[in-house]
Design an enzyme around this catalytic site. Structure first.
Site, PDB file in Angstrom:
ATOM      1  N   HIS A  46     -32.059   8.741  -4.591  1.00 45.13           N
ATOM      2  CA  HIS A  46     -32.040   8.725  -6.375  1.00 45.13           C
ATOM      3  C   HIS A  46     -31.979   6.771  -6.116  1.00 45.13           C
ATOM      4  O   HIS A  46     -30.323   6.191  -5.355  1.00 45.13           O
ATOM      5  CB  HIS A  46     -31.865   9.649  -7.489  1.00 45.13           C
ATOM      6  N   ASP A  61     -24.089  12.873  -3.691  1.00 41.98           N
ATOM      7  CA  ASP A  61     -24.638  12.756  -5.333  1.00 41.98           C
ATOM      8  C   ASP A  61     -25.293  14.642  -5.014  1.00 41.98           C
ATOM      9  O   ASP A  61     -26.392  14.693  -4.142  1.00 41.98           O
ATOM     10  CB  ASP A  61     -25.783  11.510  -4.962  1.00 41.98           C
ATOM     11  N   GLN A  85     -28.171  17.392  -8.080  1.00 45.85           N
ATOM     12  CA  GLN A  85     -29.767  18.079  -7.566  1.00 45.85           C
ATOM     13  C   GLN A  85     -29.448  19.731  -7.536  1.00 45.85           C
ATOM     14  O   GLN A  85     -30.316  20.502  -6.888  1.00 45.85           O
ATOM     15  CB  GLN A  85     -31.198  17.543  -6.642  1.00 45.85           C
ATOM     16  N   LYS A 126     -28.189  18.184 -16.291  1.00 39.94           N
ATOM     17  CA  LYS A 126     -29.798  19.254 -15.079  1.00 39.94           C
ATOM     18  C   LYS A 126     -28.492  19.865 -14.870  1.00 39.94           C
ATOM     19  O   LYS A 126     -29.300  20.622 -13.657  1.00 39.94           O
ATOM     20  CB  LYS A 126     -29.338  17.908 -13.695  1.00 39.94           C
ATOM     21  N   CYS A 144     -37.967   8.183  -9.825  1.00 36.89           N
ATOM     22  CA  CYS A 144     -36.569   7.202  -8.759  1.00 36.89           C
ATOM     23  C   CYS A 144     -36.739   7.383  -7.669  1.00 36.89           C
ATOM     24  O   CYS A 144     -35.098   7.428  -7.404  1.00 36.89           O
ATOM     25  CB  CYS A 144     -35.507   7.228  -9.806  1.00 36.89           C
TER      26      CYS A 144
HETATM   27  C1  PLP Z   1     -30.346  13.087  -7.192  1.00 37.16           C
HETATM   28  C2  PLP Z   1     -30.411  12.245  -8.587  1.00 37.16           C
HETATM   29  N1  PLP Z   1     -29.349  11.288  -8.528  1.00 37.16           N
HETATM   30  C3  PLP Z   1     -29.093  11.204  -9.658  1.00 37.16           C
HETATM   31  C4  PLP Z   1     -29.664  10.918 -10.826  1.00 37.16           C
HETATM   32  C5  PLP Z   1     -29.579  10.044 -11.606  1.00 37.16           C
HETATM   33  O1  PLP Z   1     -28.779  10.879 -13.118  1.00 37.16           O
HETATM   34  P1  PLP Z   1     -28.104  10.494 -14.520  1.00 37.16           P
HETATM   35  O2  PLP Z   1     -29.349  10.102 -14.845  1.00 37.16           O
HETATM   36  O3  PLP Z   1     -28.322  11.947 -14.825  1.00 37.16           O
HETATM   37  O4  PLP Z   1     -27.389  10.038 -14.042  1.00 37.16           O
HETATM   38  C6  PLP Z   1     -30.263  11.969 -10.817  1.00 37.16           C
HETATM   39  C7  PLP Z   1     -31.633  12.082 -11.941  1.00 37.16           C
HETATM   40  O5  PLP Z   1     -32.190  12.344 -11.879  1.00 37.16           O
HETATM   41  C8  PLP Z   1     -31.008  12.569  -9.553  1.00 37.16           C
HETATM   42  O6  PLP Z   1     -31.892  13.390  -9.358  1.00 37.16           O
END
Ligand code: PLP
Length: 403
Positions: A120, A197, A200, A223, A361
């Site tokens: 992302h 990260d 997900q 999430k 993204c």
């Molecule tokens: C894999 C991953 N990392 C980071 C993020 C960023 O999350 P946030 O916008 O809640 O900070 C997302 C959001 O879709 C994501 O799917």
């Protein structure tokens, strides 16, 4: 214990307001169970005050609730101490914190940061920003056309100048699970640190940061059935202890004077200003709710929904699923021979079906896979077999309309 998704659905007030809603955009954000909404309301009604600051009783109650939430998160991730848990605004802010604080202290010209091609943007751009400031270099660990990680390329990129390996636990765009245990072990042998990260992963997997060998692990509350505005950074105690603050303000100091300021130990050092107190309480309620489910049954349920979806999709002409690897988060990314994902999503929306379309993204990943956008279906605990049936019927009708 088994899982009854219809009973779970009844715990989510959103579906009382929209009984027809087929919500398949859970990778973007999940709906919130009543207990999470109640926990936040209860906090505001009975314990609301600023934390860590005042001698009055309410402040004590608020501090207790906030620090209790930190303990809950620590147990959820199997951190060795609640002091290894920093509350942030979300996964994005948690990664920016590490990139800025750890990065400014540990990166010098010529050092390398390996970032997987699945990431992302939240796990790419902060590294590019700190690389530009420090003279470090960001290198991509490539993704193979079948959607799996190029392990050979990873091992050859893993040279002594690599200081950080930043990888997702599961791809938000195509669902692929990365072999994080194996990658973290190899990175550590090479002397690099590892940030995972988990945005997900945490709603679907039991995560043990110590077993994974993560130096840093991040996720977002919203999430995982929790509120927006709160996220988590887990960092190994000895790493956090050596990291400088990245934002200054109240509560992160030991002593302030114009002659010089000294900083509080972690996690306070990284929580300048009033933290997201009610949101942390809501997040703790969400994690307790999730841990109250049979998580093996939940995993099975979500896999069953994916299997139903896959079987149905095979009967619809002109649809392709990206990355058919087996180890995947419960989501599918679809492309169409003769229709634009956005047009399909609009027709689905007219039938109360919510999905996500676009690049998710994750532009480098979609570029690597040679697609400009996809339609993503992502499941949560409250999704049912009927949701899948409705989606498949509506998709077939939409593709016919658009042909
Ligand atoms: C894999 C991953 N990392 C980071 C993020 C960023 O999350 P946030 O916008 O809640 O900070 C997302 C959001 O879709 C994501 O799917």
């Amino acid at each position: 214990m088994s899982l009854n998704p219809h009973a779970l659905r009844a715990e989510f007030p959103m579906f009382e307001h929209y009984p027809e809603l087929v919500y398949l955009d859970n990778a973007a954000t999940t709906q919130k169970p009543r207990c999470v909404l109640d926990a936040e309301r209860h906090f505001y009604e009975t314990a609301n005050a600023n934390v860590h600051r005042s001698a009055h009783r309410l402040s004590g109650l608020a501090t207790e609730a906030f620090e209790g939430a930190r303990e809950t998160v620590a147990r959820f991730l199997n951190a060795s101490s609640a002091d290894e848990i920093v509350f942030t605004r979300g996964a994005t802010e948690a990664i920016n914190l590490v990139a800025n604080s750890w990065g400014s202290q540990n990166l010098k010209p010529g050092d390398e940061i390996l970032v997987s091609g699945y990431e992302h943007h939240a796990n790419i751009v902060p590294w590019q920003l700190i690389a530009a400031q420090t003279g470090a270099i960001v290198r991509e660990i490539p993704v193979l056309p079948d959607g799996t990680l190029d392990r050979t390329a990873f091992l050859s990129l893993l040279q002594p100048q690599v200081r950080m390996v930043a990888i997702t636990h599961a791809s938000n765009a195509i669902g692929t699970h990365l072999p994080v245990l194996e990658l973290a072990a190899a990175a550590h042998v090479a002397g690099a640190r590892v940030l995972i990260d988990g945005a997900q992963a945490v709603a679907h997997e039991s995560v043990d940061v110590q077993a994974l060998g993560a130096d840093f692990y991040v996720f977002s509350g919203h999430k995982v059935y929790g509120p927006t505005g709160v996220g988590v950074l887990y960092g190994k105690a000895e790493l956090l202890a050596d990291m400088p603050p990245w934002q200054g303000g109240g509560d992160m100091i030991e002593r302030v004077s114009f002659a010089g300021t000294t900083y509080a130990p972690p996690p306070a050092r990284f929580e300048a200003g009033t933290p997201p107190v009610a949101q942390a309480v809501g997040l703790a309620a969400a994690l307790n709710w999730l841990c109250g489910l049979d998580r093996a049954a939940l995993k099975q349920h979500e896999a069953h929904l994916c299997a139903l979806l896959d079987a149905g999709l095979r009967k619809i002409a002109g649809v392709r699923t990206l990355a058919t690897v087996t180890e995947r988060a419960p989501l599918r990314s679809l492309v169409f021979d003769n229709a634009h994902p956005y047009d399909v999503a609009q027709l689905l929306d007219a039938r109360d079906i919510a999905v996500r379309v676009g690049k998710h993204c994750a532009e480098p990943l979609l570029d690597a896979l040679g697609v400009s956008g996809t339609l993503r279906v992502s499941f949560a605990a409250y999704n049912t077999a009927e949701d899948v049936t409705h989606f498949l019927e509506a998709l077939a009708a939409a593709l016919e309309d658009l042909a």
